[in-house]
Write a protein that holds these residues in place. Structure first.
Motif, PDB file in Angstrom:
ATOM      1  N   LYS A 170       0.834  -1.196   0.000  1.00 53.30           N
ATOM      2  CA  LYS A 170       0.000   0.000   0.000  1.00 53.30           C
ATOM      3  C   LYS A 170       0.878   1.259   0.000  1.00 53.30           C
ATOM      4  CE  LYS A 170      -4.002   1.913   2.418  1.00 53.30           C
ATOM      5  NZ  LYS A 170      -4.896   1.632   3.545  1.00 53.30           N
ATOM      6  N   ALA A 171       1.858   1.255   0.865  1.00 50.57           N
ATOM      7  CA  ALA A 171       2.740   2.413   0.947  1.00 50.57           C
ATOM      8  C   ALA A 171       3.957   2.044   1.768  1.00 50.57           C
ATOM      9  CB  ALA A 171       2.035   3.590   1.616  1.00 50.57           C
ATOM     10  N   ALA A 172       4.981   2.889   1.693  1.00 51.15           N
ATOM     11  CA  ALA A 172       6.133   2.716   2.577  1.00 51.15           C
ATOM     12  C   ALA A 172       6.353   4.041   3.299  1.00 51.15           C
ATOM     13  CB  ALA A 172       7.376   2.333   1.788  1.00 51.15           C
ATOM     14  N   GLN A 173       6.518   3.933   4.588  1.00 50.92           N
ATOM     15  CA  GLN A 173       6.832   5.130   5.372  1.00 50.92           C
ATOM     16  C   GLN A 173       8.351   5.256   5.395  1.00 50.92           C
ATOM     17  OE1 GLN A 173       5.159   7.515   7.038  1.00 50.92           O
ATOM     18  NE2 GLN A 173       6.805   8.335   8.327  1.00 50.92           N
ATOM     19  N   LEU A 174       8.841   6.312   4.763  1.00 45.69           N
ATOM     20  CA  LEU A 174      10.288   6.485   4.645  1.00 45.69           C
ATOM     21  C   LEU A 174      10.773   7.562   5.593  1.00 45.69           C
ATOM     22  CD1 LEU A 174      10.915   6.400   0.790  1.00 45.69           C
ATOM     23  CD2 LEU A 174      10.977   4.544   2.433  1.00 45.69           C
ATOM     24  N   GLY A 175      11.864   7.301   6.243  1.00 40.93           N
ATOM     25  CA  GLY A 175      12.508   8.356   7.031  1.00 40.93           C
ATOM     26  C   GLY A 175      12.016   8.474   8.445  1.00 40.93           C
ATOM     27  N   GLY A 176      11.398   7.438   8.937  1.00 41.85           N
ATOM     28  CA  GLY A 176      11.014   7.457  10.345  1.00 41.85           C
ATOM     29  C   GLY A 176       9.821   8.339  10.620  1.00 41.85           C
ATOM     30  N   PRO A 177       9.626   8.682  11.878  1.00 36.89           N
ATOM     31  CA  PRO A 177       8.437   9.428  12.279  1.00 36.89           C
ATOM     32  C   PRO A 177       8.377  10.815  11.659  1.00 36.89           C
ATOM     33  CG  PRO A 177       9.955   9.229  14.113  1.00 36.89           C
ATOM     34  CD  PRO A 177      10.479   8.362  13.023  1.00 36.89           C
ATOM     35  N   SER A 178       9.522  11.298  11.183  1.00 37.37           N
ATOM     36  CA  SER A 178       9.503  12.613  10.537  1.00 37.37           C
ATOM     37  C   SER A 178       9.410  12.484   9.037  1.00 37.37           C
ATOM     38  CB  SER A 178      10.774  13.383  10.875  1.00 37.37           C
ATOM     39  OG  SER A 178      11.114  13.221  12.198  1.00 37.37           O
ATOM     40  N   GLY A 179       9.284  11.263   8.582  1.00 38.19           N
ATOM     41  CA  GLY A 179       9.262  11.044   7.142  1.00 38.19           C
ATOM     42  C   GLY A 179       7.844  11.062   6.599  1.00 38.19           C
ATOM     43  N   GLY A 180       7.730  10.544   5.394  1.00 38.05           N
ATOM     44  CA  GLY A 180       6.406  10.556   4.803  1.00 38.05           C
ATOM     45  C   GLY A 180       6.105   9.233   4.134  1.00 38.05           C
ATOM     46  N   CYS A 181       4.833   9.045   3.794  1.00 40.93           N
ATOM     47  CA  CYS A 181       4.415   7.813   3.151  1.00 40.93           C
ATOM     48  C   CYS A 181       4.521   7.951   1.642  1.00 40.93           C
ATOM     49  CB  CYS A 181       2.967   7.517   3.507  1.00 40.93           C
ATOM     50  SG  CYS A 181       2.821   6.926   5.170  1.00 40.93           S
TER      51      CYS A 181
END
Lengths: 625, 919
Positions: free
Chosen positions: A412-423
């Protein structure tokens, strides 16, 4: 180890000694002793090998090595037989005699070999596993190859050779020039050109300067820095010493979180061994370079990864960021010019000096050079640390190295860059990953966390999850971060509880933009990313929550009207009844259909997971009949 | 908001002008100046809550965001520096929108309890909410719950309400950066962030109650614990000068219906808003019920209230007859270090001109007589050579015999700032581990009474190593050869033997002080209150002169004066040997000048000093005494003897605001006005004449001392007719050259520092530039002499006395403050645990301290703040009066008693001791 080394010749001598000693062994058994594998019994497996080899009198022909993290943490404890390159996964101590017996016979133990997640075939060579084959391990080259607690072992792989070059053959300006030409950018997240950063500190006024290694890896789900410190602490130390040489610092700090005890141990050991060799302290390698290295353990506040907060923390104060300028390069630790680099950045430095800026600049994309380590986690078959060249696509990482999605689920998606990143959604799977492209698509490189999400993930909940983390980790200093994130979280919480209003969406955007543009430090400035990127790519899910009172992924309990069983599809296998924690399902095995009592159902979704026939449908509560 | 005027190094200009644009308008600024300050100064009222011009930048509230040229995004103005060509947008729709939303967010976490909040009307957040129209209907964010700790009202002086805290950090920085205490910090994080004192609660922390945090809190989160809940719109505010120590802090007295209901620090020289706990919370004595409100005359052994006429007639008649029978020198007067300059001037004039005697002195005799004598001999004038503000910019500060943190708290904060902000070297020379030792590069712990020895030792090192300033010595001083010959006999080894200071430390200190660019010496009673007090002062003057650390900004010799107007009382001639302005009574030229001005013949012989007066009274040579606002029954050494002397008088009149221990012995008691009820001036320790303004009416019939003195003088046949203190200052200026240009009308806003010779003279921030007052500076060869009463077998310990932060002098004012009493309200003795153990006593037990003059029973505080062998007793507590023990042996030159060292012993008290000691 009391001889102080003076130059390359002595390093080479040690190297040759180690190689010669190693040549006496026929085989080597490398057991991963990283934190992940230790948690699964890696230490016990190592001990079992030691006992077994001794018992069979093999300890003179087979070398046993406890290595640092090898990256494939999901499958630990990992055992690799060299030079055969056989990889065993999830080894238990009682597997050890079988492995040694097979080794003696020149065979391998089939059931301990890795199964390919796509083809379901056993793969016996490590280099042929999907996970390792898809990587280009440069920074990680020695992870798994050396004993992290042995400085000689590191030297035998050309360790400290780059430092020797930096000390004896290069002027500080030349080092900075080399790093600048390599195109290396900060691996801590923002991707600032490292050479430029070093140049600022080198040129800053002041006789006393500091260099700091930022090992305060705070992103949940990212652990490449820990892995590097555990497995190749000398590589990080060597990078730090070269940085000190380049910038004229006499003191270097390694700021590492106290929650990384093994990393702390290995780093301390590395420093004291390096001191014995004259690689740290007064007159390094017989030159006039003197650098003391200090380890400072952080208490684990996420914000202490921010440079100015980190500096205050080292000074013994509460870690709270301060406005910049002045930048740390102007006024940092104890008011002196200070350079801070992330662990992975420093680990890149020795290879650059050894193999040259041109070699390094040949890897990666136009703007982003070299390789990058990603922490691949989530709903993907292979979890672990993955090093690929900059510019590799997300598809390569998830579907090649990562072995694709878990059976039955869709990316569906990948969250990149941790909690400050984006999907990043499915449509962007083929975009080459580098600093610029990620930013353009609303994510960031961040620390390199990749959390793979599938169709069972609610994107509103994902945003809420990360926002709850940053809301909690806000240091409390600036208003937008302290209260703005919390106000956003408040809105998301209402949406997931089914109390959202359509006007919440513009308000959420407005708040997100305010927090982004007015927060004091990177924590606040990037905290809205999960919200903004999910609003960008998955606004329909927000609308479904608000307008339709529906959580399409079936995660938000308040928005699950309930479950019903399709009588056509139900096979009366009884699995759903067994899985239900509330006793809401009734039926007799073999006599379909089963029934769900809506008044008892707690909407946990366990039945959906359990049903092999997709017979349980979400929707209006209760029975379909 | 007022821009803070801060002293700059050596009058350096603040940098060249730059021109920048704000919202299209060109404005001028100093390069590097804070942009928010610049904008506000030019009328751009950019909001902001965490910024304060006295603090380092926080950048937390983000309300002052602006846009700058091509730079992306919004940047807080407080984090920007003025630079040429900067193009700033301060107000546009986007910025105002962001500010409004940020405020809205702040309000969502703030308990908007404005109806009853103590800070309503005085709250920066309320003001901004009003400005941005954020009423309950237009606010967009639901109240965000915060799990906060309860209101902390454990402090005696303040209340912290976390629900009103906006986490701006100003209180933390006020405590840390301004006061140098660092008691406050944040606890928890994110929305749960709160301010915490020490390890939790204010009352259990090291907070000393200075209230700087209240002063800087923008909301009602930290407020004074006050009776009567004053509202800011309901009070009148009068700026005046504090009545406690010699710093001269400017205070804003809030009054309502004639009562002082609150005190804040005023934003002007020398304190810029800071105060100590006494200044802010110690002025409740003004309205105590036991204020004297009617004249009292003793009839048949009892005080009887009488009219002013009857009381003044009685005084005039009785003093008149003593003068008739025994001559004018049978009368003596004690003027007052707490009264105004005008009152001191009139009082000494009363004694000299009306009564015809020079027998006038005051308690400066007990504190800085040796300073006045010593510095006058060395430099030509005996006062602080520099301004308080200059201390912050000294490179090396040598503090000796001054527990500055407790006696001059606001000055101590400047010293700490010099160390922490500007990297100054602080050298503390003190037997006690005073608070400043925490900030010191070196702490030299000398034996009490050995100051000449260690200073000679430092002089020896400086000369031997060639660290002296040859040019300065040659051009500006005399007496080097004699000095050299003497200090040669004090090599560091010998100085170390005598003083107990390790040789290496002494050498290190000498080098640091001598090689500094700007060296300042700060001292107080640890230096002066010795039989060698004048020698000690001369030695410090030697130190300053041989290094050339004098006559320059931030370089000099700085005696800190103890009481609010002890400097002024000395300046205005409340001393037996000098007229106002230090003009000698035995100098015929001076005498003739005053005879001409005052129209009478004046006596030529110097009068008696304080202790001499007591001896003379006991012996019957002095038969009548006037005491204005002094309390020798607590303040003077050898109290048993003082009591005997005062009881032996034929007639004693006391003017005061309370029936003090001394007033109780009087024949007539005259009720006086407190500092808050009179106009006039005080001169603070840096020679700055500061205004005192009437803020409240006096109780009953109490009257200002200047009016009492005028009436008395008139009744005694020497009419004094002044209609105001301003008129008295006119006369002072006419006869006192150093006050020649001082007029009440010139004292706003910053006062005037003497010498101020005429109406055009701007005053003198530091003395002796280019030339000493006496011409050449005089180096004095001084030999070490031991203390008067060295310890022996019978009295093996050294007794030292002094002040503490939370009480003041004889306690007549401070002990009438509930807030101060909540901190400390009983006497005690600091005793080293080892000494205590020797008599088998422990911490908190009662011990008996005995000297050759008396004994007291007091509580033991076991502490290594004092060295082994030394006992320290604060002298504020009449019921356990330290001065029953002290030695009245005098310095031969300055006649200052040796209050700082006496031989004593400690013992366990037996049951009947306490009664016997008290009697």
């Amino acid at each position: 180890m009391t001889d102080r080394l003076r130059g390359l010749a002595e390093l080479r001598a040690i190297r040759e000694t180690v190689i010669a000693r190693r040549a006496q062994f026929d085989k080597r058994i490398s057991v991963c002793n990283g934190t992940g594998c230790r948690a699964c019994g890696g230490t016990e497996v190592t001990e079992a090998f030691a006992v077994e080899l001794a018992k069979r009198g093999l300890d003179r022909s087979i070398e046993l090595m406890a290595t640092g993290c090898q990256g494939y943490c999901q499958r630990g404890p990992l055992v690799v037989i060299h030079p055969d390159d056989v990889l065993y996964e999830q080894v238990r101590p009682d597997d050890v005699p079988r492995i040694v017996s097979a080794l003696e016979r020149g065979e391998w133990v089939d059931d301990l070999l890795l199964e390919d997640p796509i083809t379901a075939e056993k793969v016996h060579l490590r280099s042929e596993t999907r996970f390792y084959a898809g990587q280009q391990r440069t920074v990680f080259a020695l992870n798994g190859e050396i004993d992290p607690t042995s400085i000689d072992d590191y030297i035998s792989h050309q360790g400290y050779h780059a430092l020797a070059r930096a000390v004896h053959e290069m002027e500080p300006d030349e080092i900075i020039e080399e790093i600048t030409r390599s195109g290396l950018r900060g691996r801590g997240g923002a991707g600032f050109p490292t050479g430029k950063k070093w140049r600022f500190t080198r040129d800053a006024a002041g006789a006393v300067k500091y260099v700091i290694c930022n090992a305060d890896e705070g992103d949940p789900g990212a652990f490449m820095d820990r892995s590097l410190l555990e497995a190749t602490p000398h590589a990080v130390l060597e990078g730090l010493l070269i940085a000190a040489r380049a910038m004229g610092a006499a003191d270097a700090y390694i700021y590492v979180r106290a929650e990384y005890p093994l990393a702390v141990d290995h780093v301390r050991k590395a420093i004291s061994d390096a001191e014995c060799y004259g690689l740290v302290g007064e007159g390094i390698l017989g030159s006039d370079l003197s650098v003391d290295v200090h380890v400072k353990e952080g208490a684990g506040a996420f914000v202490c990864g921010e440079e100015t907060a980190l500096i205050l923390s080292i000074e013994g104060q509460r870690g709270m960021p301060r406005p910049r300028p002045p930048f740390p390069a102007q006024r940092g630790l104890w008011g002196c010019p200070t350079n801070i680099n992330n662990v992975e950045t420093l680990a890149n430095v020795p290879p650059i000096l050894l193999r040259g800026a041109d070699w390094y600049a040949g890897i990666g994309t136009q703007t982003s050079k070299g390789t990058k380590i990603f922490s691949l986690t989530g709903k993907v078959a292979n979890n672990g640390l993955v090093e690929v060249p900059m510019g590799a696509s997300l598809r390569h990482i998830v579907f090649e190295v990562g072995g694709g999605m878990r059976p039955g689920h869709r990316f569906k998606a990948a969250q990149l860059g941790g909690p400050s990143g984006g999907c990043v959604p499915e449509s962007l799977l083929d975009v080459p990953i580098d600093y610029e492209s990620l930013k353009e698509h609303g994510a960031i490189m961040g620390s390199g966390g990749v959390i793979v999400l599938d169709d069972s993930t609610c994107m509103v909940s994902v945003a809420k999850f990360f926002l709850a983390f940053t809301a909690d980790e806000s240091c409390g200093k600036c208003v937008p971060c302290r209260t703005g994130i919390r106000a956003m979280l408040d809105i998301l919480d209402r949406i997931t509880r089914g109390e959202g209003l359509m006007e919440d969406l513009p308000r959420l955007r407005e708040l997100a933009e305010l927090v982004q543009s007015t927060s004091l430090c990177g924590l606040g400035q990037t905290a809205p990313n999960p919200v903004l990127s999910t609003l960008r790519y998955f606004e329909d899910e927000y609308v479904a929550h608000i307008a339709d009172h529906m959580c399409p992924a079936g995660v938000c309990k308040a928005l699950i009207g309930g479950y019903r069983i399709d009588p056509e599809l139900c096979r009366a296998c009884d699995q759903c009844r067994k899985a239900c924690p509330a006793g809401a399902i009734t039926g007799t095995p073999g006599q379909p259909p089963y029934h769900i009592d809506a008044t008892v159902c707690v909407r946990c979704g366990a039945c959906v997971e359990a049903c092999r026939f997709d017979a349980i449908l979400r929707g209006p509560s209760g029975d379909a009949s | 908001m007022t821009t803070i005027r801060r002293a700059r190094r050596g009058g350096e200009e603040p940098g060249e002008d730059v021109i920048l644009r704000i919202d299209g308008r060109e404005v001028r600024a100093r390069r590097g100046e804070n942009l928010l300050d610049v904008a506000r100064r030019h009328g751009f009222d950019i909001p902001g809550l965490c910024y304060h011009p006295r603090l380092t930048i926080t950048g937390g509230c983000r309300l002052c965001v602006v846009k700058v040229g091509e730079r992306p995004g919004m940047i807080p103005a407080c984090t920007l520096e003025a630079a040429d060509g900067l193009d700033v947008i301060a107000f546009d729709e986007e910025l105002e929108g962001a500010r409004r939303t940020l405020l809205d967010l702040l309000l969502s976490t703030h308990d908007c309890d404005c109806l009853t909040c103590a800070s309503a009307g005085d709250c920066e957040l309320q003001e901004l909410a009003h400005r941005y129209g954020l009423d309950s209907r237009s606010r967009r964010f639901a109240a965000l719950p915060r799990p906060l700790p309860p209101v902390d009202d454990s402090s005696p002086v303040l209340v912290y309400d976390p629900t009103k805290c906006i986490v701006c950090g100003r209180c933390l920085k006020a405590c840390d950066e301004i006061q140098g205490k660092g008691v406050l910090s944040y606890a928890f994080r994110a929305m749960d962030t709160v301010v915490t004192a020490g390890l939790g609660r204010w009352g259990e922390s090291e907070c000393d109650g200075c209230g700087e945090c209240i002063q800087l809190c923008p909301t009602g989160a930290i407020t004074e614990k006050l009776a009567g809940r004053p509202r800011s719109w309901d009070v009148d505010v009068v700026q005046t000068t504090c009545s406690y120590c010699g710093v001269g802090c400017q205070l804003d007295l809030w009054t309502r219906d004639g009562s002082i209901v609150n005190v804040r620090g005023a934003d002007s020289v020398p304190n810029f808003g800071s105060t100590c706990v006494k200044g802010r919370f110690g002025h409740t004595y003004v309205h105590r019920d036991d204020r004297l409100a009617q004249p009292l005359v003793r009839k048949d052994g009892q005080f009887v209230p009488v009219t002013w006429d009857e009381a003044l007639d009685e005084v005039a008649t009785r003093l008149g007859s003593i003068r008739e029978e025994h001559g004018p020198d049978a009368i003596a007067g004690l003027s007052s270090a707490t009264c105004t300059n005008e009152e001191n001037y009139l009082f000494q004039k009363l004694l000299r001109a009306a009564l015809g005697t020079n027998n006038v002195d005051h308690c400066a005799r007990l504190c800085h007589a040796s300073t006045v004598a010593g510095l006058a001999a060395a430099f030509g004038s005996g006062a602080m050579t520099n301004s308080i503000a200059e201390l912050e910019f000294a490179d090396c500060i040598l503090v000796t015999g001054s527990n500055t943190t407790e006696t001059h708290p606001v000055i101590a904060s400047l010293i700490v700032r010099a160390v922490r902000e500007h990297g100054a070297d602080l050298i503390v020379v003190d037997p006690r581990r005073i608070d400043l030792t925490r900030h010191a590069s070196l702490w030299l712990r000398q034996r009490g009474g050995t100051d000449v020895a260690w200073i000679n030792g430092m002089l020896n090192v400086i000369l031997a190593e060639g660290l002296h300033d040859e040019v300065f010595l040659a051009d500006r001083t005399e007496g080097l050869d004699e000095l050299r010959a003497t200090v040669e006999r004090y090599p560091p080894s010998r100085a170390a033997d005598i003083s107990g200071i390790p040789e290496a430390l002494l050498i290190d200190a000498a080098r640091r002080y001598a090689t500094a660019d700007r060296g300042s010496i700060v001292y107080s009673m640890g230096i002066t209150q010795h039989v060698t007090g004048t020698d000690n002062v001369l030695s410090l003057a030697n130190l300053a002169m041989i290094t050339g650390h004098i006559g320059k900004p931030s370089s000099g010799v700085n005696p800190l004066r103890g009481q609010n107007n002890v400097q002024g009382a000395c300046d205005l001639g409340a001393l037996p040997n000098v007229y106002p302005g230090y003009q000698s009574v035995s100098d015929p030229v001076c005498r003739e000048r005053f005879e001409a001005a005052w129209g009478v013949r004046l006596p030529a012989n110097p009068g008696l000093t304080v202790v001499e007066m007591m001896h003379a009274a006991a012996e019957g040579r002095v038969r009548g005494m006037l005491i204005m606002g002094e309390n020798p029954m607590v303040s003077d050494p050898n109290l048993a003897h003082v009591e005997q002397a005062l009881r032996a008088l034929e007639f004693l009149v006391v003017q005061d605001i309370f029936l003090t221990e001394t007033a109780r012995l009087a024949d007539v008691v005259l009720p006086a006005a407190s500092f808050a009820e009179t106009d006039g001036t005080f001169t603070n320790t840096e020679r700055r004449v500061l205004p005192v303004r009437r803020a409240a009416p006096s109780p009953g019939e109490a009257r200002p001392d200047w009016q009492i003195v005028c009436d008395l003088s008139t009744r005694m046949g020497y009419p004094m007719a002044f209609d105001s203190p301003a008129a008295i200052m006119e006369e002072i200026a006419a006869v006192t050259p150093i006050y020649g240009g001082v007029r009440h009308g010139r004292l706003s806003p910053d006062g005037l520092q003497w010498p101020c010779l005429d109406l055009d003279h701007p005053g003198t921030p530091y003395l002796h530039e280019g030339r000493f007052s006496r011409g050449l500076g005089r180096l004095h060869a001084v030999e070490y002499r031991p203390q008067d009463e060295p310890p022996d077998d019978e009295y093996p310990l050294v007794l030292s006395t002094g002040r503490i932060l939370h009480q003041f002098h004889t306690g007549s004012m401070s002990r009438r403050s509930d807030a101060l009493n909540a901190y400390v309200n009983e006497g005690y003795a600091e005793i080293h645990p080892a000494d205590l153990e020797r008599i088998g006593a422990t911490d908190g037990e009662l011990v008996r301290i005995v000297t050759r003059r008396g004994a007291i029973t007091t509580k033991a505080l076991a502490t290594d703040r004092v060295p082994r062998g030394t006992v320290f007793v604060p002298f504020h507590f009449a019921e356990r009066a330290a001065n029953r023990l002290t030695n009245d042996a005098l310095d031969p030159k300055a006649k200052i008693p040796e209050l700082k060292v006496a031989a004593c012993r400690i013992e366990r008290p037996e049951r009947n001791h306490a009664e016997r000691d008290a009697s």
